[in-house]
Structures are given as C-alpha cells and as structure tokens.
Design a protein around this motif. Structure first.
Motif, PDB file in Angstrom:
ATOM      1  N   ALA A  50       0.857  -1.179   0.000  1.00  0.00           N
ATOM      2  CA  ALA A  50       0.000   0.000   0.000  1.00  0.00           C
ATOM      3  C   ALA A  50       0.897   1.234   0.000  1.00  0.00           C
ATOM      4  O   ALA A  50       1.964   1.240   0.615  1.00  0.00           O
ATOM      5  CB  ALA A  50      -0.898  -0.004   1.233  1.00  0.00           C
ATOM      6  N   THR A  51       0.473   2.256  -0.694  1.00  0.00           N
ATOM      7  CA  THR A  51       1.210   3.519  -0.733  1.00  0.00           C
ATOM      8  C   THR A  51       0.385   4.571  -0.003  1.00  0.00           C
ATOM      9  O   THR A  51      -0.763   4.314   0.385  1.00  0.00           O
ATOM     10  CB  THR A  51       1.418   3.973  -2.188  1.00  0.00           C
ATOM     11  OG1 THR A  51       0.119   4.160  -2.783  1.00  0.00           O
ATOM     12  CG2 THR A  51       2.215   2.944  -2.985  1.00  0.00           C
ATOM     13  N   GLY A  52       0.946   5.745   0.161  1.00  0.00           N
ATOM     14  CA  GLY A  52       0.214   6.826   0.806  1.00  0.00           C
ATOM     15  C   GLY A  52      -1.125   7.081   0.138  1.00  0.00           C
ATOM     16  O   GLY A  52      -2.152   7.222   0.805  1.00  0.00           O
ATOM     17  N   CYS A  53      -1.119   7.106  -1.180  1.00  0.00           N
ATOM     18  CA  CYS A  53      -2.361   7.372  -1.923  1.00  0.00           C
ATOM     19  C   CYS A  53      -3.382   6.246  -1.738  1.00  0.00           C
ATOM     20  O   CYS A  53      -4.572   6.503  -1.592  1.00  0.00           O
ATOM     21  CB  CYS A  53      -2.068   7.556  -3.407  1.00  0.00           C
ATOM     22  SG  CYS A  53      -1.144   9.054  -3.765  1.00  0.00           S
ATOM     23  N   SER A  54      -2.911   5.001  -1.747  1.00  0.00           N
ATOM     24  CA  SER A  54      -3.862   3.896  -1.601  1.00  0.00           C
ATOM     25  C   SER A  54      -4.396   3.820  -0.167  1.00  0.00           C
ATOM     26  O   SER A  54      -5.564   3.492   0.042  1.00  0.00           O
ATOM     27  CB  SER A  54      -3.238   2.563  -2.033  1.00  0.00           C
ATOM     28  OG  SER A  54      -2.087   2.262  -1.282  1.00  0.00           O
TER      29      SER A  54
END
Length: 161
Positions: free
Chosen positions: A72-76
């Motif tokens: 997971a990334t910041g955006c997700s």
C-alpha cells in the motif's frame, strides 16, 4: 484485486475498523457490496492490491492486504481511509475513533470510551480475564492469535489488575 480474506498469507497487513454500534443485516449486505467494489478497484500506483476483508460480530470491518505482491502507498491508504469515512457518513457510525474499547460480555460485544473502560476496571466491572479486541494487531497472523484476547494479554492490561 478482491480475494477471500482467509486465503491471504499470515504476514498480510490488516486494518481494523470498529463500529460504535452493530450493523443491521441490511447494512451489512450494503457494506459488503461496497467493500467488494472498493477492494476490486483498489490500486497502488496503478497496480492491483491483492486484498480481502471480513466483518466480525456485525461490528468490525477488517481489511487485509498481501504486501508480498504490492505494498500500500500513501495514496492507496488515503483511498481506503476516504472509503471508511464515506461508510461513516452513509451509516451514521463511527469507525475511526481509536480511543474506544470493545469487549465481550457473554455473547454481546460492548463498546465504551477508554475513560469509561478505565473506570469500569477500577470498579471491577471488567477484569484481566475480560475478552477484549486488540485492534492494534498489524497482520493476519497477529489478528488470528492476538485480536480477541483476555485484557491481561493486551494493551488493555494496564487498566486491569
């Protein structure tokens, strides 16, 4: 990419959202449908996230993510929080307040503010053997082993002697 929660690896990351009330059967059906759509379309920088969910006790939404495939990334993560915030609005429920405690009273799951739980412990209304939900677990292995535990085996233990 939506998969069965029970097929995710033990090291898969989990996020646990506890509701301040139980969901009705109709709400659960709607929420499951919305979760299906959200997770099926959940991505990180355009890559599918292999994830699943489970709902426990008509009150806890648990989302699991296999980070071996894609992290997971910041955006997700922001997208998942926005999704949960929308559920809060749609169902007039609190899912993000981490300063509350859920615990078992027989077959019933009770929900109290942390200060009320602390007072109950002081008054011996809950004990070190009271089953609590440790929503601080971070992966599926911990979720299976340490989510539903006696208060003495969780961070709640500091309140019960």
């Amino acid at each position: 990419m939506l998969v069965d929660f029970n097929t995710l690896p033990e090291e898969s990351r989990v996020w646990i959202y506890q509701a301040n009330r139980s969901f009705s059967e109709q709400e659960l059906e709607e929420i499951q449908s919305k979760l299906d759509v959200f997770i099926e379309n959940w991505t990180a920088h355009g890559s599918d996230l292999q994830s699943g969910y489970t709902i426990k006790y008509k009150r806890f939404i648990i989302i699991g993510l296999n980070q071996d495939l894609n992290k997971a990334t910041g955006c997700s993560i922001d997208a998942s929080v926005n999704f949960i915030q929308q559920l809060e609005k749609d169902y007039n429920v609190d899912l993000l307040d981490k300063m509350n405690v859920s615990y078992k009273q027989g077959d019933y799951v009770a929900y109290k503010t942390l200060s009320d739980f602390r007072k109950m412990a002081k008054d011996k209304a809950v004990s070190k053997n009271t089953i609590v939900f440790n929503n601080l677990v971070t992966n599926i292995g911990e979720f299976k082993e340490n989510w539903e535990v006696p208060a003495s085996e969780s961070w709640h233990g500091r309140f019960v002697k």
